[in-house]
Design an enzyme around this catalytic site. Structure first.
Site, mmCIF file in Angstrom:
data_model
loop_
_atom_site.group_PDB
_atom_site.id
_atom_site.type_symbol
_atom_site.label_atom_id
_atom_site.label_comp_id
_atom_site.label_asym_id
_atom_site.label_seq_id
_atom_site.Cartn_x
_atom_site.Cartn_y
_atom_site.Cartn_z
ATOM 1 N N ARG A 18 0.831 -1.214 0.000
ATOM 2 C CA ARG A 18 0.000 0.000 0.000
ATOM 3 C C ARG A 18 0.858 1.254 0.000
ATOM 4 N NH1 ARG A 18 -3.398 -0.774 5.111
ATOM 5 N NH2 ARG A 18 -1.432 -1.737 5.672
ATOM 6 N N ASN A 36 -6.222 -2.679 1.859
ATOM 7 C CA ASN A 36 -6.242 -4.136 1.801
ATOM 8 C C ASN A 36 -7.683 -4.614 1.690
ATOM 9 O OD1 ASN A 36 -3.474 -4.389 2.048
ATOM 10 N ND2 ASN A 36 -3.524 -4.686 4.250
#
Length: 90
Positions: A18, A36
């Site tokens: 990320r 996520n």
């Protein structure tokens, strides 16, 4: 300006994926977010100039060193909301 919803699968959680996406997006001046998913993947909402967003998709295939990307699926969306930054969501 274009907006894509992008789903990434593989070894993409617990490897800094990320934050890698956020870094690349900011370098490319792409706005949106990344988070996520419960199935072990990553979901990216990317908004910006078409060449920049397509370059970001290419970077998603690469990922950070510990990742192993198996698939990247993108879907173009209509612009409903305008993002002003790129953030990591939890």
């Amino acid at each position: 300006m274009v907006q894509y919803e992008i789903r990434v699968t593989g070894r993409v959680q617990g490897v800094g994926f990320r934050y890698y996406v956020q870094q690349q997006a900011k370098l490319l001046n792409v706005n949106g977010w990344v988070r996520n998913t419960v199935d072990g993947g990553v979901l990216v909402m990317a908004q910006g100039a078409e060449p920049a967003v397509k370059t970001l998709v290419d970077y998603l295939w690469v990922g950070p060193p510990l990742s192993l990307v198996k698939s990247v699926h993108k879907a173009e969306l209509q612009l409903i909301e305008s993002y002003t930054d790129f953030e990591v969501r939890y």
